[in-house]
Scaffold this motif. Structure first.
Motif, PDB file in Angstrom:
ATOM      1  N   UNK A 338       0.650  -1.830  -0.076  1.00 50.01           N
ATOM      2  CA  UNK A 338       0.331   0.468   0.014  1.00 50.01           C
ATOM      3  C   UNK A 338       0.598   0.914   0.510  1.00 50.01           C
ATOM      4  N   UNK A 339       0.044   1.897  -0.731  1.00 50.84           N
ATOM      5  CA  UNK A 339       0.903   3.887  -0.197  1.00 50.84           C
ATOM      6  C   UNK A 339       2.357   3.481  -1.237  1.00 50.84           C
ATOM      7  N   UNK A 340       2.650   2.894  -2.377  1.00 55.32           N
ATOM      8  CA  UNK A 340       3.862   2.756  -2.724  1.00 55.32           C
ATOM      9  C   UNK A 340       4.261   4.008  -3.246  1.00 55.32           C
ATOM     10  N   UNK A 341       3.572   4.783  -3.515  1.00 54.82           N
ATOM     11  CA  UNK A 341       4.512   5.995  -4.284  1.00 54.82           C
ATOM     12  C   UNK A 341       5.060   6.387  -2.855  1.00 54.82           C
ATOM     13  N   UNK A 348       5.333   4.757   7.469  1.00 53.72           N
ATOM     14  CA  UNK A 348       5.405   3.895   8.779  1.00 53.72           C
ATOM     15  C   UNK A 348       5.344   5.115   9.680  1.00 53.72           C
ATOM     16  N   UNK A 349       5.717   6.310   9.660  1.00 50.85           N
ATOM     17  CA  UNK A 349       5.214   7.322  10.478  1.00 50.85           C
ATOM     18  C   UNK A 349       3.991   7.533  10.396  1.00 50.85           C
ATOM     19  N   UNK A 350       3.453   7.558   8.990  1.00 53.12           N
ATOM     20  CA  UNK A 350       1.489   7.541   8.692  1.00 53.12           C
ATOM     21  C   UNK A 350       1.123   6.606  10.026  1.00 53.12           C
ATOM     22  N   UNK A 351       1.859   5.391   9.710  1.00 52.36           N
ATOM     23  CA  UNK A 351       1.266   4.629  11.015  1.00 52.36           C
ATOM     24  C   UNK A 351       1.327   4.355  12.288  1.00 52.36           C
ATOM     25  N   UNK A 352       2.171   4.993  13.111  1.00 55.33           N
ATOM     26  CA  UNK A 352       2.873   5.267  14.249  1.00 55.33           C
ATOM     27  C   UNK A 352       1.813   6.622  14.875  1.00 55.33           C
ATOM     28  N   UNK A 353       1.741   7.754  13.676  1.00 57.30           N
ATOM     29  CA  UNK A 353       1.324   8.621  14.642  1.00 57.30           C
ATOM     30  C   UNK A 353      -0.678   9.293  13.967  1.00 57.30           C
ATOM     31  N   UNK A 354      -0.642   8.368  13.027  1.00 61.68           N
ATOM     32  CA  UNK A 354      -1.754   9.200  12.226  1.00 61.68           C
ATOM     33  C   UNK A 354      -2.781   7.832  11.834  1.00 61.68           C
ATOM     34  N   UNK A 355      -2.465   6.744  11.811  1.00 61.91           N
ATOM     35  CA  UNK A 355      -3.156   5.246  13.115  1.00 61.91           C
ATOM     36  C   UNK A 355      -3.758   5.306  11.142  1.00 61.91           C
ATOM     37  N   UNK A 356      -2.717   5.838  10.398  1.00 68.07           N
ATOM     38  CA  UNK A 356      -3.410   5.151   8.802  1.00 68.07           C
ATOM     39  C   UNK A 356      -2.529   3.843   8.397  1.00 68.07           C
ATOM     40  N   UNK A 357      -3.862   3.407   7.733  1.00 67.74           N
ATOM     41  CA  UNK A 357      -3.637   1.410   7.721  1.00 67.74           C
ATOM     42  C   UNK A 357      -4.183   1.167   6.177  1.00 67.74           C
ATOM     43  N   UNK A 358      -3.574   0.783   5.156  1.00 66.47           N
ATOM     44  CA  UNK A 358      -4.378  -0.161   3.844  1.00 66.47           C
ATOM     45  C   UNK A 358      -5.453  -0.049   3.939  1.00 66.47           C
ATOM     46  N   UNK A 359      -6.054   0.891   2.415  1.00 67.40           N
ATOM     47  CA  UNK A 359      -8.072   0.261   2.216  1.00 67.40           C
ATOM     48  C   UNK A 359      -8.383  -1.015   1.992  1.00 67.40           C
ATOM     49  N   UNK A 360      -8.899  -1.098   2.681  1.00 62.39           N
ATOM     50  CA  UNK A 360      -9.872  -2.680   2.588  1.00 62.39           C
ATOM     51  C   UNK A 360     -10.758  -2.108   1.428  1.00 62.39           C
ATOM     52  N   UNK A 361     -11.055  -1.140   1.100  1.00 62.91           N
ATOM     53  CA  UNK A 361     -12.634  -0.954   0.014  1.00 62.91           C
ATOM     54  C   UNK A 361     -12.535  -2.070  -0.439  1.00 62.91           C
ATOM     55  N   UNK A 362     -11.567  -2.806  -1.536  1.00 63.89           N
ATOM     56  CA  UNK A 362     -11.953  -3.383  -2.597  1.00 63.89           C
ATOM     57  C   UNK A 362     -12.716  -5.013  -2.684  1.00 63.89           C
ATOM     58  N   UNK A 363     -13.306  -4.674  -3.459  1.00 61.75           N
ATOM     59  CA  UNK A 363     -14.505  -6.092  -3.121  1.00 61.75           C
ATOM     60  C   UNK A 363     -13.911  -7.711  -3.465  1.00 61.75           C
ATOM     61  N   UNK A 364     -12.384  -7.576  -3.940  1.00 60.02           N
ATOM     62  CA  UNK A 364     -11.824  -8.559  -4.394  1.00 60.02           C
ATOM     63  C   UNK A 364     -11.319  -9.404  -2.636  1.00 60.02           C
TER      64      UNK A 364
END
Length: 417
Positions: A338-341, A348-364
């Motif tokens: 996720x967020x490969x760009x 890592x910083x966003x996950x640690x301090x902004x609680x960011x996680x990959x999107x699971x919206x895909x029906x896949x």
């Protein structure tokens, strides 16, 4: 549909399509290593041979012996297990029982004619090999890891991987001794889903250790070539990783925390099974605080797969591996990180301090997998499931996916008929 051999109410065993063998002997091996007597009996009564071995020629008796499962050892012997079966590394069940100092099992195996051709000294901190046994001049560079280069070499007629340790580590006696101690632990571990350590070369200038060579490469390379994996394959791979990690986390007397679980540290063997590697290079969790966490606050690990508490330099424990595992499973289903760009450190910083996680919206993603991923990368480490629980959930998900695949086969076949 009445009278159709694909009708699930009427189909016979002979009319069912042969499913992909996602378990094979591994279910028997898993039950044996866990001390699951009912599971072992069920597998053997279903026709699985007590001597059926994995790719490394390790049998259920090998695993039960090294795990100290006395009741399972007795059961397997009664069921006809070969007491002197030899694995890929020349070890018998007695070799394993002696290495782990399970004296009661040693006596049982010896009473049944068990022998130990290896006779490793369990007190030896690390199995050393003479450097002349491997010609590094004929080696082929096949990769670069966190600690140094990786070469393909020949050892005693077998292709193995030789990992060289950077001079900054090898030249420091204190660090080198600590490193060898951890490798000494690695040599004692035996599981179908972990890479086998073979020994350290006694080289005057370099520190080099040998592991089995898995020619199919890493999970990183698999995903790079194939992209998104179908859910059934992804779940099968996830189970391989979870079983290897569960073995490490349940190690006695102290659990082994990987701290750098990434797709590059998961390799595939000839049989298509995944194995976890480089766990022996991580710290061993030995010191608990009052909250049950382990006092290891270094920034070990790759940023893209790093748990928030590690990035924040907080005290952390086994659940950091569960967080990394969730991101790997997501990547298998998504076809890449996720967020490969964004740079790994920014992610890592966003996950640690902004609680960011990959999107699971895909029906896949099947809903149960989404739910499991959310649990595994939960912000609160205490609320993440153990690998033992993850295995139970993945097995249930796998069964559902296999049933759906079978029903799809039935519908397609009936439409043709």
């Amino acid at each position: 549909m009445e009278g159709c051999p694909c009708n699930p109410m009427q189909r016979s065993k002979s009319s069912q399509p042969k499913p992909i063998d996602l378990e094979g002997p591994y279910r028997l091996l898993y039950c044996s290593s866990k001390g699951d007597k009912n599971g072992v009996i069920k597998e053997i009564e279903s026709g699985v041979s007590p001597n059926l071995a994995d790719y490394d020629k390790r049998t259920a008796l090998h695993l039960a012996s090294c795990e100290g499962c006395t009741e399972i050892v007795n059961l397997l012997l009664v069921k006809g297990a070969n007491v002197n079966s030899v694995d890929r590394w020349g070890r018998t069940p007695l070799s394993d029982a002696r290495s782990f100092e399970h004296e009661d099992i040693c006596k049982i195996l010896e009473a049944h004619g068990g022998t130990d051709p290896v006779e490793l000294d369990a007190s030896n901190p690390c199995y050393e090999l003479d450097h002349t046994e491997v010609d590094m001049d004929d080696s082929v560079l096949i990769g670069e890891g966190s600690y140094g280069e990786v070469y393909l070499v020949k050892w005693r007629g077998t292709e193995v991987a030789a990992k060289t340790i950077r001079s900054s580590i090898a030249s420091n006696d204190r660090v080198k001794n600590c490193f060898l101690k951890e490798l000494g632990l690695w040599q004692r571990l035996r599981h179908p889903n972990i890479v086998q350590f073979l020994g350290v070369l006694k080289h005057p200038d370099r520190l080099i250790f040998l592991t089995e060579y898995l020619r199919k490469g890493s999970l990183y390379e698999i995903m790079k070539n194939k992209g998104r994996l179908d859910p059934l394959t992804a779940v099968a791979y996830a189970l391989d990783i979870a079983r290897g990690m569960n073995y490490l986390h349940q190690h006695k007397p102290h659990p082994i925390v990987h701290r750098d679980l990434t797709p590059r540290n998961v390799l595939q063997d000839e049989a298509g099974r995944l194995k976890v590697t480089d766990f022996g290079l991580s710290k061993i969790a030995q010191e608990k605080d009052s909250y049950g966490s382990y006092k290891m606050t270094g920034g070990t690990g790759s940023y893209r797969y790093m748990a928030p508490e590690v990035y924040r330099r907080e005290s952390y424990g086994k659940s950091v591996d569960v967080f990394s595992f969730a991101l790997i499973v997501y990547e298998m289903l998504h076809g890449g990180p996720a967020n490969r760009a964004e740079s790994p450190e920014v992610v890592a910083d966003k996950r640690a301090y902004e609680h960011s996680r990959p999107s699971l919206s895909s029906v896949a993603y099947p809903e149960k997998i989404k739910s499991l991923l959310r649990e595994c990368w939960h912000e609160n480490p205490q609320l993440r499931p153990s690998f033992e629980n993850i295995i139970i959930k993945l097995e249930a998900i796998q069964e559902i996916l296999q049933d759906k695949k079978f029903m799809k086969f039935c519908v397609n076949r009936c439409s043709i008929m």
